[in-house]
Design a protein around this motif. Sequence first.
Motif, PDB file in Angstrom:
ATOM      1  N   ARG A   1      65.392 -19.608  28.425  1.00  0.00           N
ATOM      2  CA  ARG A   1      64.918 -19.560  27.573  1.00  0.00           C
ATOM      3  C   ARG A   1      64.788 -20.577  27.198  1.00  0.00           C
ATOM      4  N   ASP A   2      63.623 -21.119  25.782  1.00  0.00           N
ATOM      5  CA  ASP A   2      63.984 -22.500  25.431  1.00  0.00           C
ATOM      6  C   ASP A   2      64.888 -22.397  24.153  1.00  0.00           C
ATOM      7  N   VAL A   3      65.055 -23.927  23.950  1.00  0.00           N
ATOM      8  CA  VAL A   3      66.219 -24.130  23.154  1.00  0.00           C
ATOM      9  C   VAL A   3      65.875 -25.395  22.811  1.00  0.00           C
ATOM     10  N   GLU A   4      66.045 -25.181  20.817  1.00  0.00           N
ATOM     11  CA  GLU A   4      66.388 -26.738  19.984  1.00  0.00           C
ATOM     12  C   GLU A   4      67.213 -26.987  19.333  1.00  0.00           C
ATOM     13  N   VAL A   5      67.772 -28.016  20.425  1.00  0.00           N
ATOM     14  CA  VAL A   5      69.533 -28.495  19.455  1.00  0.00           C
ATOM     15  C   VAL A   5      68.443 -30.086  19.030  1.00  0.00           C
ATOM     16  N   TRP A   6      70.259 -30.681  18.390  1.00  0.00           N
ATOM     17  CA  TRP A   6      70.223 -32.398  17.869  1.00  0.00           C
ATOM     18  C   TRP A   6      68.805 -31.775  16.933  1.00  0.00           C
ATOM     19  N   GLY A   7      69.045 -31.245  15.319  1.00  0.00           N
ATOM     20  CA  GLY A   7      69.256 -31.136  14.243  1.00  0.00           C
ATOM     21  C   GLY A   7      66.989 -31.161  14.552  1.00  0.00           C
ATOM     22  N   GLY A   8      66.593 -30.536  15.106  1.00  0.00           N
ATOM     23  CA  GLY A   8      65.141 -30.453  16.071  1.00  0.00           C
ATOM     24  C   GLY A   8      64.740 -31.138  17.030  1.00  0.00           C
ATOM     25  N   GLN A   9      65.593 -32.214  17.518  1.00  0.00           N
ATOM     26  CA  GLN A   9      65.438 -33.574  17.788  1.00  0.00           C
ATOM     27  C   GLN A   9      65.113 -33.540  19.331  1.00  0.00           C
ATOM     28  N   ALA A  10      65.781 -32.643  20.045  1.00  0.00           N
ATOM     29  CA  ALA A  10      66.066 -32.375  21.600  1.00  0.00           C
ATOM     30  C   ALA A  10      65.707 -31.321  21.625  1.00  0.00           C
ATOM     31  N   ARG A  11      65.286 -30.546  23.506  1.00  0.00           N
ATOM     32  CA  ARG A  11      65.273 -29.651  23.616  1.00  0.00           C
ATOM     33  C   ARG A  11      64.573 -29.203  24.979  1.00  0.00           C
ATOM     34  N   THR A  12      65.319 -28.341  25.457  1.00  0.00           N
ATOM     35  CA  THR A  12      64.901 -27.837  26.856  1.00  0.00           C
ATOM     36  C   THR A  12      65.326 -26.011  27.082  1.00  0.00           C
ATOM     37  N   GLN A  13      65.213 -26.571  27.886  1.00  0.00           N
ATOM     38  CA  GLN A  13      65.120 -24.928  29.070  1.00  0.00           C
ATOM     39  C   GLN A  13      66.313 -24.724  30.290  1.00  0.00           C
TER      40      GLN A  13
ATOM     41  N   HIS B   1      64.897 -36.548  25.836  1.00  0.00           N
ATOM     42  CA  HIS B   1      66.090 -37.108  25.861  1.00  0.00           C
ATOM     43  C   HIS B   1      65.933 -38.501  24.678  1.00  0.00           C
ATOM     44  N   LYS B   2      65.226 -39.105  23.960  1.00  0.00           N
ATOM     45  CA  LYS B   2      64.509 -40.051  23.231  1.00  0.00           C
ATOM     46  C   LYS B   2      66.166 -40.482  22.319  1.00  0.00           C
ATOM     47  N   ALA B   3      66.428 -39.160  21.751  1.00  0.00           N
ATOM     48  CA  ALA B   3      67.552 -39.221  20.933  1.00  0.00           C
ATOM     49  C   ALA B   3      68.981 -39.171  20.874  1.00  0.00           C
ATOM     50  N   ILE B   4      69.282 -38.577  21.676  1.00  0.00           N
ATOM     51  CA  ILE B   4      70.596 -38.906  22.840  1.00  0.00           C
ATOM     52  C   ILE B   4      71.089 -40.293  23.489  1.00  0.00           C
ATOM     53  N   GLU B   5      71.936 -40.226  22.683  1.00  0.00           N
ATOM     54  CA  GLU B   5      71.843 -41.997  23.431  1.00  0.00           C
ATOM     55  C   GLU B   5      73.211 -41.443  24.274  1.00  0.00           C
ATOM     56  N   ASP B   6      73.753 -41.146  24.088  1.00  0.00           N
ATOM     57  CA  ASP B   6      75.214 -41.586  25.298  1.00  0.00           C
ATOM     58  C   ASP B   6      75.688 -40.403  25.533  1.00  0.00           C
ATOM     59  N   VAL B   7      76.341 -40.895  25.951  1.00  0.00           N
ATOM     60  CA  VAL B   7      77.272 -39.869  26.790  1.00  0.00           C
ATOM     61  C   VAL B   7      78.131 -38.317  25.757  1.00  0.00           C
ATOM     62  N   SER B   8      78.704 -39.331  24.752  1.00  0.00           N
ATOM     63  CA  SER B   8      79.275 -38.869  23.139  1.00  0.00           C
ATOM     64  C   SER B   8      77.943 -38.090  22.767  1.00  0.00           C
TER      65      SER B   8
END
Length: 265
Positions: free
Chosen positions: A7-19, A69-76
């Motif tokens: 499944r393709d998933v888009e999150v983080w206000g459209g700034q992050a995607r994954t499978q 990953h670029k829009a995901i800055e840290d563990v939080s």
Amino acid sequence: MAHAEVRDVEVWGGQARTQVLVGGDGPPLLYLHAVLGLTWDPFLDSLAEHHTVYAPYLPGTAPGDPDSHKAIEDVSDLTLVYDEICDALGLGATAVVGHSFGGMMATELAATFPSRVSKLVTLCPIGLWNETRAWSNPYLLELPELAAKVFADPAGPVAQAALAMPADPEAAAEAMIAMHWTMGVAGKYWWPIPDRGLSKRIHRVTAPTLVIWGEQDGLIDPAYAQDFARLISNCRAEVLPNAAHVPQLERFDVVAPMVKQFLTS
């Protein structure tokens, strides 16, 4: 058995995607992988016998999407992203299983969103830090050296199967590049040490928790198992002989039924 779908998933206000690899049948279970990457292995097969397993790639490591990953800055941020992935998949309270770096993120998720995680299983989780304990930096090790740290028997069939590369040279090169890329992306969230404040938040974990470690772990001191057990109110720690940093494969005969019993009881 293998995963049934991707499944393709888009999150983080459209700034992050994954499978997300999805397989099995039964109550939902979220699986978070270690720094070497996501592989649907016999342990996930065992989980999928009694659960619908959702195994997301760490954003930025899914095939064909290295920049996610670029829009995901840290563990939080990453913890919030995993919570949004659960929402995107339609998951409510769910069992969560994580290995090593994935164990750290599973614990972060359970600490930040206690109602999200119904039961928690971590396999050799990182996330805590004690300067007096042994720690081997995986980024400084060649693959044979890393194998000697993470497997009790690095020459044995379990280790050889886990570390096997495709026979085709081009495919093998691509697999090696993907592994190192995944290690690099994961390092953004834990390197050089995994202390990102989990010890301040871990008391918030309310889910019944099982921590499993191999007593021959040469990467991270198995004594950390007792730290997790002490800091989580409802936690049991099991340290197994003849296993190192991948007990779910090295002691599959013990770990698979142990996890099944814990999750279904």
